[in-house]
Design an enzyme around this catalytic site. Structure first.
Site, PDB file in Angstrom:
ATOM      1  N   GLY A  98     -10.299 -22.463  85.037  1.00 56.17           N
ATOM      2  CA  GLY A  98      -9.765 -21.522  86.261  1.00 56.17           C
ATOM      3  C   GLY A  98      -9.418 -23.049  87.061  1.00 56.17           C
ATOM      4  O   GLY A  98      -8.460 -23.959  87.681  1.00 56.17           O
TER       5      GLY A  98
ATOM      6  N   ASP B 124     -13.542 -16.841  96.320  1.00 58.22           N
ATOM      7  CA  ASP B 124     -13.087 -15.306  96.453  1.00 58.22           C
ATOM      8  C   ASP B 124     -14.374 -14.215  97.669  1.00 58.22           C
ATOM      9  O   ASP B 124     -15.079 -15.275  98.770  1.00 58.22           O
ATOM     10  CB  ASP B 124     -12.830 -14.427  95.761  1.00 58.22           C
ATOM     11  CG  ASP B 124     -12.250 -12.971  95.576  1.00 58.22           C
ATOM     12  OD1 ASP B 124     -11.218 -12.785  97.041  1.00 58.22           O
ATOM     13  OD2 ASP B 124     -11.738 -12.380  94.716  1.00 58.22           O
TER      14      ASP B 124
END
Ligand code: 5GP
Length: 177
Positions: free
Chosen positions: A43, A102
């Site tokens: 990512g 997150d």
């Protein structure tokens, strides 16, 4: 399941401006050292490669790969190491470069792993943060953007391994058929 790009959250130009600012800040903060910028694959790959080109001082890099998501949009909370670093980090000034924080489980796992290897210092640079989703506290030393609780794709971030090549960051909505 239908995948729908709901809206562009961050345009390429906004992202590039922020990455430049982060690079300048890191160049200033680390001017007397040789920072070691660790990219968390996959990512953060695009962010990491743009960031290092906006850092004007000498540096070194390495790559590590973890997995916790599978093909779902929810974190499993179970993080496992897919590819370890190539080089030792003992006595190094480490900067972990992450795409998004997150729940915080991934970065908690990485910080615990890296601290055992006795770096001289360790800081976190994340492009995105979803503070409303946090399960464990995380200190982000260099942050790009805070975003709302939505699943995002683009600029390295995927859904089911796709969308990483989009230069913008968008919200992806999954609609049951
Ligand atoms: P955490 O462990 O903090 O819950 O999640 C960290 C990892 O989950 C990130 O490095 C990223 O790979 C993935 N992730 C979390 N939120 C999103 C999101 O909105 N979109 C995508 N594509 N990946 C996410």
């Amino acid at each position: 399941m239908i995948e729908k790009i709901e809206k562009v959250l961050l345009k390429e130009s906004e992202i590039q401006k922020k990455v430049k600012e982060l690079g300048e800040k890191i160049s200033e903060d680390y001017k007397d050292t040789l920072p070691h910028l660790i990219c968390i694959l996959k990512g953060a790959s695009i962010f990491h490669s743009d960031l290092i080109r906006n850092i004007s001082i000498p540096l070194t890099i390495d790559y590590l790969s973890v997995s916790s998501y599978g093909d779902k949009t929810e974190s499993t909370g179970r993080v496992h190491l897919v590819k370890d670093l190539d080089n030792p980090i003992k006595d190094r000034d480490v900067i972990i470069v992450e795409d998004i924080i997150d729940t915080g489980y991934t970065i908690e796992y990485l910080l615990n792993l890296f601290k055992l290897r006795k770096p001289r210092s360790i800081k976190l640079c994340a492009l995105l943060s979803k503070p409303s989703r946090r399960r464990v506290p995380v200190k982000i030393d260099y942050l790009g953007f805070e975003i709302p609780d939505a699943f995002v794709i683009g600029y390295g971030l995927d859904f089911d391994e796709r969308y990483r090549n989009s230069p913008d960051i968008s919200i992806l909505r999954l609609i049951e058929e």
